[in-house]
Design a protein around this motif. Sequence first.
Motif, PDB file in Angstrom:
ATOM      1  N   VAL A  19       0.860  -1.178   0.000  1.00  0.00           N
ATOM      2  CA  VAL A  19       0.000   0.000   0.000  1.00  0.00           C
ATOM      3  C   VAL A  19       0.904   1.238   0.000  1.00  0.00           C
ATOM      4  CG1 VAL A  19      -1.901  -1.186   1.181  1.00  0.00           C
ATOM      5  CG2 VAL A  19      -0.195   0.031   2.534  1.00  0.00           C
ATOM      6  N   GLY A  20       0.311   2.398   0.118  1.00  0.00           N
ATOM      7  CA  GLY A  20       1.086   3.624   0.253  1.00  0.00           C
ATOM      8  C   GLY A  20       1.871   3.970  -0.995  1.00  0.00           C
ATOM      9  N   GLY A  21       2.983   4.660  -0.772  1.00  0.00           N
ATOM     10  CA  GLY A  21       3.783   5.172  -1.878  1.00  0.00           C
ATOM     11  C   GLY A  21       4.292   4.113  -2.828  1.00  0.00           C
ATOM     12  N   LEU A  22       4.654   2.949  -2.305  1.00  0.00           N
ATOM     13  CA  LEU A  22       5.161   1.910  -3.203  1.00  0.00           C
ATOM     14  C   LEU A  22       4.075   1.418  -4.153  1.00  0.00           C
ATOM     15  CD1 LEU A  22       7.536   0.258  -4.162  1.00  0.00           C
ATOM     16  CD2 LEU A  22       7.057  -1.398  -2.341  1.00  0.00           C
ATOM     17  N   ASP A  38       5.388   0.062   2.563  1.00  0.00           N
ATOM     18  CA  ASP A  38       4.241  -0.059   3.469  1.00  0.00           C
ATOM     19  C   ASP A  38       3.508  -1.337   3.111  1.00  0.00           C
ATOM     20  OD1 ASP A  38       4.575   2.448   4.815  1.00  0.00           O
ATOM     21  OD2 ASP A  38       3.766   3.450   3.051  1.00  0.00           O
ATOM     22  N   LEU A  39       3.322  -2.194   4.104  1.00  0.00           N
ATOM     23  CA  LEU A  39       2.627  -3.458   3.903  1.00  0.00           C
ATOM     24  C   LEU A  39       1.484  -3.579   4.888  1.00  0.00           C
ATOM     25  CD1 LEU A  39       5.680  -5.892   3.687  1.00  0.00           C
ATOM     26  CD2 LEU A  39       4.298  -5.063   1.782  1.00  0.00           C
ATOM     27  N   ILE A  40       0.392  -4.125   4.427  1.00  0.00           N
ATOM     28  CA  ILE A  40      -0.725  -4.481   5.299  1.00  0.00           C
ATOM     29  C   ILE A  40      -0.723  -5.997   5.398  1.00  0.00           C
ATOM     30  CG2 ILE A  40      -3.234  -4.478   5.575  1.00  0.00           C
ATOM     31  CD1 ILE A  40      -1.970  -1.685   5.817  1.00  0.00           C
ATOM     32  N   CYS A  41      -0.597  -6.501   6.615  1.00  0.00           N
ATOM     33  CA  CYS A  41      -0.625  -7.952   6.789  1.00  0.00           C
ATOM     34  C   CYS A  41      -0.611  -8.320   8.266  1.00  0.00           C
ATOM     35  CB  CYS A  41       0.560  -8.621   6.094  1.00  0.00           C
ATOM     36  SG  CYS A  41       2.164  -8.285   6.801  1.00  0.00           S
ATOM     37  N   ASN A  78      -3.043  -4.161  10.219  1.00  0.00           N
ATOM     38  CA  ASN A  78      -3.262  -5.563   9.854  1.00  0.00           C
ATOM     39  C   ASN A  78      -4.406  -5.703   8.858  1.00  0.00           C
ATOM     40  OD1 ASN A  78      -1.457  -5.880  11.925  1.00  0.00           O
ATOM     41  ND2 ASN A  78      -2.640  -7.408  13.003  1.00  0.00           N
ATOM     42  N   PHE A  79      -5.233  -4.670   8.749  1.00  0.00           N
ATOM     43  CA  PHE A  79      -6.440  -4.749   7.931  1.00  0.00           C
ATOM     44  C   PHE A  79      -6.386  -3.730   6.798  1.00  0.00           C
ATOM     45  CE2 PHE A  79      -7.482  -6.040  12.251  1.00  0.00           C
ATOM     46  CZ  PHE A  79      -7.928  -7.332  12.014  1.00  0.00           C
ATOM     47  N   LEU A  80      -6.716  -4.188   5.625  1.00  0.00           N
ATOM     48  CA  LEU A  80      -6.689  -3.361   4.425  1.00  0.00           C
ATOM     49  C   LEU A  80      -7.856  -2.385   4.418  1.00  0.00           C
ATOM     50  CD1 LEU A  80      -5.278  -3.033   1.622  1.00  0.00           C
ATOM     51  CD2 LEU A  80      -6.983  -4.629   0.742  1.00  0.00           C
TER      52      LEU A  80
END
Length: 170
Positions: A19-22, A38-41, A78-80
């Motif tokens: 997510v985010g800038g990447l 940035d990772l959501i997991c 943790n949640f998208l």
Amino acid sequence: MCALLTDFLQQDGIRPVIVGGLSVEVFTRNNYTTYDIDLICDGRDKIDALLTKELDFKKEGRSWYNEELEISIEIPDNFLEGNGDKVLLLELQSGRNIFVIGIEDIIIHRLESAVVSHPKNPEWADDYEWAERLYQIHKADQEIMDLDYLMKAANKAGVKSIIDEWLESE
């Protein structure tokens, strides 16, 4: 790095979503540049152990940084915030995979940020510019962008009028 983390986490059924800038960088074909991941997991403990014990990252809050690699990784949640069904699985040239938040949700998030930072003139915000670029790049690609979903999500988020303006100017 994301593909390696994805391989590692998927062994335990964990799906890290960029997510985010990447995610903006991915969908603008590297026209946007970011310096963090940035990772959501789920699986913070597993990621923490890998990064701190195996890869020499330093942890600070919800972020990890490796000075030698010049990589910063953050797990903001943790949640998208968005539709999990719109997450794309992309295969890299290496044959490894990454998961990226759906482009519609990136556009919505960027527009929401623009409205928060410049309520009277969201078009002054960099996030507005990137949202519009993402829209213009992918609007005709029905495999990537679902315009019906985009409009429904934009309406729910209160930014539909901005996208309506883009549509009117076409």
